[in-house]
Design a protein around this motif. Structure first.
Motif, PDB file in Angstrom:
ATOM      1  N   VAL A   1     -21.058 -34.999  -0.442  1.00  0.00           N
ATOM      2  CA  VAL A   1     -21.955 -33.906  -0.044  1.00  0.00           C
ATOM      3  C   VAL A   1     -23.379 -34.428   0.063  1.00  0.00           C
ATOM      4  CG1 VAL A   1     -22.981 -31.704  -0.733  1.00  0.00           C
ATOM      5  CG2 VAL A   1     -20.529 -32.100  -1.100  1.00  0.00           C
ATOM      6  N   GLY A   2     -24.019 -34.200   1.192  1.00  0.00           N
ATOM      7  CA  GLY A   2     -25.447 -34.445   1.350  1.00  0.00           C
ATOM      8  C   GLY A   2     -25.874 -35.851   1.003  1.00  0.00           C
TER       9      GLY A   2
ATOM     10  N   LEU B   1     -11.662 -32.959  -6.146  1.00  0.00           N
ATOM     11  CA  LEU B   1     -12.995 -32.362  -6.292  1.00  0.00           C
ATOM     12  C   LEU B   1     -14.063 -33.444  -6.327  1.00  0.00           C
ATOM     13  CD1 LEU B   1     -14.856 -29.935  -6.766  1.00  0.00           C
ATOM     14  CD2 LEU B   1     -14.349 -30.101  -9.224  1.00  0.00           C
ATOM     15  N   GLN B   2     -13.798 -34.505  -7.055  1.00  0.00           N
ATOM     16  CA  GLN B   2     -14.822 -35.545  -7.144  1.00  0.00           C
ATOM     17  C   GLN B   2     -15.066 -36.193  -5.785  1.00  0.00           C
ATOM     18  OE1 GLN B   2     -14.360 -39.450  -8.553  1.00  0.00           O
ATOM     19  NE2 GLN B   2     -16.193 -39.377  -9.847  1.00  0.00           N
TER      20      GLN B   2
ATOM     21  N   ILE C   1     -19.988 -35.091 -10.275  1.00  0.00           N
ATOM     22  CA  ILE C   1     -19.521 -36.433  -9.909  1.00  0.00           C
ATOM     23  C   ILE C   1     -19.407 -37.317 -11.150  1.00  0.00           C
ATOM     24  CG2 ILE C   1     -20.197 -38.548  -8.677  1.00  0.00           C
ATOM     25  CD1 ILE C   1     -21.549 -36.563  -6.602  1.00  0.00           C
ATOM     26  N   ALA C   2     -20.354 -37.165 -12.075  1.00  0.00           N
ATOM     27  CA  ALA C   2     -20.392 -38.040 -13.253  1.00  0.00           C
ATOM     28  C   ALA C   2     -19.364 -37.649 -14.307  1.00  0.00           C
ATOM     29  CB  ALA C   2     -21.799 -38.008 -13.859  1.00  0.00           C
ATOM     30  N   ASN C   3     -18.763 -36.472 -14.172  1.00  0.00           N
ATOM     31  CA  ASN C   3     -17.867 -35.990 -15.216  1.00  0.00           C
ATOM     32  C   ASN C   3     -16.540 -36.756 -15.215  1.00  0.00           C
ATOM     33  OD1 ASN C   3     -15.574 -34.054 -16.168  1.00  0.00           O
ATOM     34  ND2 ASN C   3     -17.470 -33.289 -17.105  1.00  0.00           N
ATOM     35  N   LYS C   4     -16.206 -37.328 -16.357  1.00  0.00           N
ATOM     36  CA  LYS C   4     -15.022 -38.199 -16.434  1.00  0.00           C
ATOM     37  C   LYS C   4     -13.722 -37.408 -16.306  1.00  0.00           C
ATOM     38  CE  LYS C   4     -16.851 -42.281 -18.643  1.00  0.00           C
ATOM     39  NZ  LYS C   4     -18.261 -41.945 -18.959  1.00  0.00           N
TER      40      LYS C   4
ATOM     41  N   LEU D   1     -11.493 -26.850  -4.583  1.00  0.00           N
ATOM     42  CA  LEU D   1     -11.341 -25.844  -5.643  1.00  0.00           C
ATOM     43  C   LEU D   1     -10.211 -24.873  -5.305  1.00  0.00           C
ATOM     44  CD1 LEU D   1     -15.080 -25.161  -6.600  1.00  0.00           C
ATOM     45  CD2 LEU D   1     -13.314 -26.200  -8.070  1.00  0.00           C
ATOM     46  N   ILE D   2     -10.103 -24.488  -4.066  1.00  0.00           N
ATOM     47  CA  ILE D   2      -9.012 -23.584  -3.678  1.00  0.00           C
ATOM     48  C   ILE D   2      -7.673 -24.323  -3.780  1.00  0.00           C
ATOM     49  CG2 ILE D   2      -8.043 -22.207  -1.792  1.00  0.00           C
ATOM     50  CD1 ILE D   2     -10.989 -21.746  -0.864  1.00  0.00           C
TER      51      ILE D   2
END
Lengths: 211, 725, 329, 81
Positions: free
Chosen positions: C98-99, C91-92, C79-82, C167-168
């Motif tokens: 999630v959870g 994806l983000q 999540i933190a990845n720019k 991802l798919i």
């Protein structure tokens, strides 16, 4: 991660004699061989070129609230049960015991985790903090919870206080939305959420004043 | 007759609970935190089948397992198991892991019996019988007036069905206790209970020892909501295991799964309702056939019609029995069910008549319904209270923004408003006692065998003492949660405060009088000239010494007074109304709460802070009932499919809307004395939400909870009907 | 939970050896799924191999315009990845939901991809297919959360990974390492439909561990949209991720993957065909959504999911095109 | 407090005035302390009963524990107060 289950037969019918949580082996009362072995004294067999394989009752040492604490656990003992049943650290509570409700929240290396789905043996060498170590003074999170009546029966409270503390350490200026999301991993049944949110915002303010 | 101070210094203010910091710092020990020297861990074996007979049970292997110190069989050969989760046996071992292994080594043979777990299946002619007399116990129809004639003369008639599922208490601290035999006729138990006295009585009864030799300790406890009265099977099993293990303490708390299965639940409710009214909004008739299940137990009945005065009524309730865990009292037993069915029907009728459901509610209030004043006399009109409360709530929610059903715009996002009324009885009982002790060292202690289940019982006792003695709340020790103390109220039915505040008031008042008499004698002043305020002793209004110094004048012997109930300090019977503002996405069925307003009377409020918390909590319990909660039973296997805290859904912080609590705290209400507030505010929330959702989407969503599934199904059913028409 | 042996390897090789050296060993990372299954005796391995000490498994690195995400990377780090936020919002967005904070601190990308179904029959110990006496309990039972596609078979659960969906859609591959070396497969090839109670829904082999996923260079636009009952901690009822390779305003090629509707992450070729060569508008998105559910065969209690899936697909497509009409009211 | 018996099926009314079995329990006994009336509110009864000998909603005779049933001296497990 790679979570696989390579035995034959595969899970499915072969495992369904164990109804959830009934603790009942309907078909057989005999424990599996490894379970019996695990009940013997601690064993550590070396796998060729691999890491040690541990079983039985293991002496472990945990770093809890700045103190080294030692006890014996089985590999299957969770961090939560180890804290509560063996080390008398009973702040974290056991409620759902399946990583859903947050009452067991502790801080490991700065991040909140559910201690009910964490194995104690994997926590050696890591810094564990529970709410018993938090500052109870006027700028602390427990104080804010107390003043805003962010608790009733109080059984979810340790988890909320811990989640709140960790959130504020990472984000000292949360917006209301951020604070809500940051505390979404905890469930209260008495319905103290209004006080919890007020307490979180007040604690953020109090911490700033102190800084 | 005693009365509360007219201008209180502390009573009614917002005072943080006295055990709050101990709870918020994790330092106070709950019963489930206790691990006295030598503690063994107990684990229960419970039924994996919904209906079975135990044909044989063999514990030999379990008893030989490492660490095992005792096995107790509850369901012996021949016993019937009536639900997934029914008790079979208990094991005590040195570690919990060992006890869990041993429980799995108990060999049980079952004769599997046919089961039935849904209300629908239970009443089929060939359904297996859960109760010898049959699965449906039809009550006698209760009829007043002539409903059929009224239907004929009505301007509008609505027929509809409404239902809500079984929900469970989900107390965060599981049911259970740690039991220790101190000698061969004495037990100490650390129990998570709402009634230390009841628990002691049941332990004593089971083992035929004097109840005075049983000490049940509940310093704090993690929630009960009506489900924790008594020692329970598992509590008695713990005590029996302790006896087997030579008195070593046995700690036995349920796991979350059994907590859902066996720890209690609120019965389901369903109603086929036919309701009729006149153009002016008078409801003229209601006929209802209702049903519900409390599992393998009764208790599904509920009040109906609810709140309103309707001349022509017929109502018939059928109790349905299924192979499910038994119901237990749950926060306002019966009322949330009666409320959500009644209030849905009221809204549907108002919609059909084309009038504002708020006005229709006010028009049909029961003017004959009187609640008691502090002297126990029924002098106060409950309808009058509603008439004051409803406009306040309407203003706070913005009722003027409400549009009639189905007129909420063209886009997929619809806003709606709903409301509902509720009532509760409660009141105090006269058998409880409080001891107030003032010691020469200046300490003040109140002692009684009640317990604090999170409502703040401990704190209100201290407030009362501090008020009367001119002290601060922190100067008072509120010593409760011990069954050997003077008898205290079980925490249920919103009765704890009205039961315990009067004896506390009396005990402290008499202790103060005795204190002033003795101190007056010691300092040669007339007791009538002495008063206590700001932590000081005053003579004729002038401070002469500190509280502590005054206490020293007692010499070696303190003052200790035990007192009971008195009229004039408490009453029962409340009204209340709630409003909901929601947004529904009709393309996803997802309901978002924008705001909930709760207007609540409850006599004299002792601590505004903890009182508000209870109302917030009631609303949040109600919104869970309205939006999320449901016990899901699988018809094929007979198992509960969601005995967890994940698929058994409960709100988290992001699900909580703005909640506005308005204390209906008028001079007239204050004069009624203390009334409890545990149950009332949880009654009408779900009903108000259901009405708001219906108002938003334009069709009645008749099944609770208001999940995307139930909302979309209702929308689809309506559009299919439209398509056919 | 049954007793087990425990190994804490520090290299991938050691991890593989620890796994292959056991009869029914399993790999443990975040533990948010596995520990609960073990407590419920749904999974009872003889050995648990703890992977969080294997440092090379964690981390996000750039690869030829795309990204390589170690299987041990925690969700909170995804999540933190720019780069992920900028290039792969699908994806983000899916990971964000999630959870809970605690779960996202613990759970890993690999664990999310390889978690077992949440089906409440499976979790109740009734087997992956929920069969009793040769009959499906699911089909006649409470299947509100079950599949609406592929329902002719006995596998009626839904594939549980929120991350597999984007991802798919993004065309990512998964790299697995076992005793016999390394293999790289499309993420969708991690999943299969079990035919019998002895089959599994995962294709990972005994002794293998998932080491990383690799997302190719982004093309066009991507987005995720999900519907769930609760705002706090809930599973999506339906989640859709789309990746649109654009030619100006028009979709050259699009991928539409749906979660919550089938025992595998469901690729809707019908929806993909419906948007090919078209601009994403309210009309084309709605048409694609209609196409997506045309072949749906819901079960007794989940008919509501058909309309819901339509909405979610439509909104994922529109979100990718920058139209969030449902937020405007 | 109204008599919960008003809500009973007519067939069970004749036994309703017997004293309850001494093993009968319900929450109301610990809260209202007025004996047997339970959580009755006006004309309905949704009291949750249990038996002190089994601690469950079924008695030693495998039949249901409830207000009317446990006031029936004819029941095999009935014990007078």
């Amino acid at each position: 991660m790679a979570e696989h289950d390579p035995t034959k037969p595969r899970p499915g019918t072969s495992r369904r004699d164990f109804l959830r949580g009934s603790g009942l082996a309907a078909a057989t009362a005999v424990l599996t061989a490894p379970a019996v072995a695990a009940l013997d004294e601690a064993k550590a067999a070396a796998v060729e070129d691999g890491p040690k394989v541990l079983s039985g009752e293991l002496p472990i040492t945990l770093q809890v609230n700045g103190h080294e604490m030692s006890c014996k656990v089985e590999p299957r003992s969770t961090l939560l049960d180890t804290l509560r049943h063996r080390l008398d650290v009973t702040g974290p509570k056991r409620v759902c015991d399946r990583g859903s409700c947050g009452a067991c929240t502790v801080i490991v290396d700065g991040d909140t985790v559910y201690s009910c789905t964490t194995l104690a043996v994997s926590c050696q060498g890591h810094e564990i903090r529970t709410l018993e170590s938090f500052d109870t003074g006027a700028t602390g999170v427990p104080h804010a919870f107390h003043q805003h009546d962010a608790l009733m029966c109080g059984y979810c409270t340790p988890g909320f206080v811990t989640a709140c503390k960790a959130m504020l350490e990472k984000n000292p200026n949360p917006t209301i939305e951020e604070a809500k999301r940051g505390l979404d991993g905890n469930i209260c049944r008495c319905g103290t959420y209004v006080g919890v949110l007020e307490a979180a915002m007040a604690a953020a303010k109090a911490m700033k004043k102190e800084a | 007759m005693p009365s509360w101070p007219e201008k209180p210094r502390l009573i009614g203010k917002s005072i943080p609970r006295i055990d709050g910091l101990a709870k918020a710092s994790g330092k106070i020990k709950y019963p489930s935190d206790m691990r006295p020297e030598g503690t063994l861990f107990g684990v229960m074996l419970y039924s994996p089948h919904p209906h079975a007979k135990v044909t044989s049970i063999d514990t030999a292997a379990a008893e030989k397992m490492p660490g095992v110190k005792g096995v107790v069989v509850i369901a012996k050969a021949g016993a019937t198991l009536r639900y997934h989760g029914d008790d079979i046996a208990g094991v005590a071992a040195e570690t919990e892991e060992q006890a869990r292994d041993a429980v799995r080594a108990i060999k049980v043979d079952y004769e599997i019996l046919p089961h039935v777990v849904t209300e629908e299946d239970a009443v089929k002619p060939d359904a297996p019988k859960i109760v010898p007399s049959g699965n449906a116990r039809k009550g006698r129809a209760q009829t007043t007036g002539d409903p059929e004639a009224a239907f004929k003369e009505a301007d509008a008639v609505v027929e509809a069905e409404y239902s809500a599922p079984v929900i469970t208490h989900v107390c965060l601290e599981p049911h259970g206790l740690t039991a220790r035999w101190d000698r061969d006729d004495a037990i100490t138990a650390w129990a998570s209970t709402q009634a230390v006295g009841a628990t002691a009585g049941e332990l004593a009864g089971r083992f035929s020892i004097p109840v005075t030799n049983v000490t049940v300790l509940t310093e704090v406890m993690g929630g009960g909501f009506g489900s924790k009265f008594g020692a329970d099977v598992w509590g008695l099993t713990a005590a029996e295991l302790s006896k087997k293990a030579g008195g070593r303490p046995v700690k036995m708390f349920l796991d979350r799964i059994q907590e859902h299965l066996a720890g209690g639940n609120r019965p389901s409710a369903a109603g086929k309702v036919k309701i009729a009214g006149k153009k002016d909004g008078t409801v003229t008739a209601v006929v209802a056939t209702t049903s519900g299940t409390g599992g393998a137990r009764g208790g599904s009945n509920f009040p109906f019609p609810y709140v309103y005065a309707i001349k022509n009524v017929s109502r018939e309730h059928t109790e349905i029995f299924v192979n499910g865990g038994g119901a237990r009292a749950m926060r306002a037993p019966g009322h949330p069910q009666g409320c959500l069915i009644m209030e849905a029907a009221m809204d549907d009728l108002a919609d059909k008549l084309g009038i504002d459901p708020l006005e229709m509610r006010l028009k049909n209030l029961n003017d004959g319904d009187k609640v008691v004043d502090a002297n126990g006399k029924p002098t106060i009109s409950r309808a009058g209270i509603y008439r004051e409360q409803v406009p306040i709530g309407a203003k706070l929610i913005g009722w003027e923004n409400r549009k009639p059903r189905g007129q909420n715009g063209k886009g997929p996002i619809k806003r709606g408003y709903g409301m509902a009324l509720h009532q509760w009885g409660g009141g105090g009982t006269a058998v409880n006692k409080v001891t107030c002790t003032i010691s020469p060292d200046g300490s003040v202690e109140l002692k009684t065998a009640t317990q604090d289940i999170g409502t703040g019982a401990r704190t209100i006792l201290a407030i009362i003492a501090a008020e009367i003695l001119g002290l601060e709340v922190k100067d008072v020790i509120s010593n409760i949660g011990n069954s050997t103390f003077p008898p205290g109220q079980g925490s249920g039915g919103s009765t704890t405060s009205p039961s315990m505040a009067p004896p506390a008031f009396n005990a402290v008042s008499k202790a103060r009088d005795e204190f002033l008499a003795r101190v007056g004698k010691a300092i040669n002043e007339e007791p009538a000239d002495l008063t206590l305020q700001d932590g000081k002793l005053d003579v004729k209004g002038k401070a002469v010494m500190s509280w502590k110094d005054a206490c020293r004048k007692l010499g070696m012997m303190g003052v200790s007074v035990t007192e009971g109930f008195a009229e004039g300090l408490a009453s029962g019977g409340v009204a209340g109304c709630q409003f909901a503002d929601v947004t529904v996405d009709i393309e996803t069925g997802v309901v978002k709460l924008n705001k909930i307003v709760a207007v609540q009377d409850s006599g004299l409020i002792l601590d505004m802070l903890t009182w508000r918390s209870q109302v917030y909590g009631g609303v949040i319990g109600g919104l869970n009932y309205g939006l999320f909660e449901e016990r899901v039973m699988d018809p094929g296997s007979g198992l509960m499919l969601n005995p967890d805290m994940e698929l058994y859904k409960l709100a988290g912080l992001s699900d909580i809307p703005e909640i506005v609590v308005h204390a209906h705290d008028t001079p007239e209400m204050r004069a009624r004395g203390v009334i409890g507030v545990g149950e009332p505010p949880t009654i009408s929330t779900a009903a108000a939400i259901g009405n708001a959702v219906t108002n938003a989407v334009g069709v009645r969503v008749n099944k609770f909870p208001m999940s995307p599934m139930n909302v979309l199904n209702a929308l689809n059913a309506a559009s299919n009907k439209e398509g056919k028409a | 939970m049954q007793a087990f042996e425990y190994a804490g390897p520090s290299t991938i090789e050691e991890a593989v050896k620890s796994l292959t050296g056991s009869k029914s060993g399993v790999a443990l990372s975040g533990g948010t799924d596995l520990i609960s299954r073990m407590k419920d005796y749904v999974t009872s391995p003889d050995r648990v191999v703890y992977l969080k000490g294997v440092k090379p498994l964690a981390g996000i690195t750039e690869t030829k315009g795309g990204l390589s995400i170690g299987a041990g990377t925690r969700l909170v780090d995804v999540i933190a990845n720019k780069d992920i936020a900028k290039e792969f919002p699908a994806l983000q967005q899916a990971t964000l939901e999630v959870g809970t904070p605690q779960i996202r601190n613990m759970a890993t990308v690999g664990g999310n991809l390889l978690q077992r179904p949440r089906c409440w029959y499976y979790r109740s110990g009734l087997g992956l297919l929920g069969m009793k006496d040769g009959k499906s309990l699911v089909r006649t039972g409470d299947n509100r959360y079950h599949s609406i596609f592929m329902t002719d078979g006995d596998a009626l659960f839904t594939s549980p990974s929120s991350l597999a969906t984007p991802l798919i859609a993004l065309g990512a591959t998964a790299t697995l390492v076992g005793e016999k070396g390394e293999r790289t497969i499309p993420v969708e090839a991690l999943y299969q439909v079990p035919k019998t109670s002895d089959d599994r829904e995962l294709t990972i082999l005994p002794g293998e561990i998932l080491t990383k996923v690799t997302i190719p260079e982004p093309k066009g636009k991507n987005a995720s949209y999900e519907a769930r009952q609760k705002q706090a901690h809930d599973w999506p009822l339906v989640l859709c991720s789309v990746s649109l390779d654009m030619n100006g305003n028009e979709v050259n090629n699009g991928r539409v993957i749906i979660y919550g509707v089938a025992p595998i992450p469901w690729r809707s070729e019908a929806a993909e065909a419906a948007i090919k060569g078209k601009a994403i508008t309210m009309e084309t998105a709605a048409a694609a959504a209609d196409a997506a559910v045309k072949a749906a065969k819901p079960l007794s209690a989940n008919g509501y999911k058909v309309g819901l899936t339509k909405t979610v697909v439509k909104r994922a497509l529109l979100a990718a095109a920058g139209n969030r009409y449902w937020e405007e009211a | 407090m109204a008599d919960p018996d008003n809500d009973l099926p007519p067939s069970e009314l004749p036994i309703a005035h017997e004293a309850p079995c001494r093993h009968l329990r319900h929450k109301g006994m610990y809260v209202y302390t007025d004996g047997i009336s339970g959580e009755s509110h006006q004309d309905y009864d949704n009291t949750i009963y249990w038996c002190l000998t089994t601690m469950k909603s079924f008695g030693p005779d495998d039949d249901m524990v409830d207000g009317p049933g446990c006031r029936n001296p004819g029941r095999t497990c009935y014990e007078a107060i």
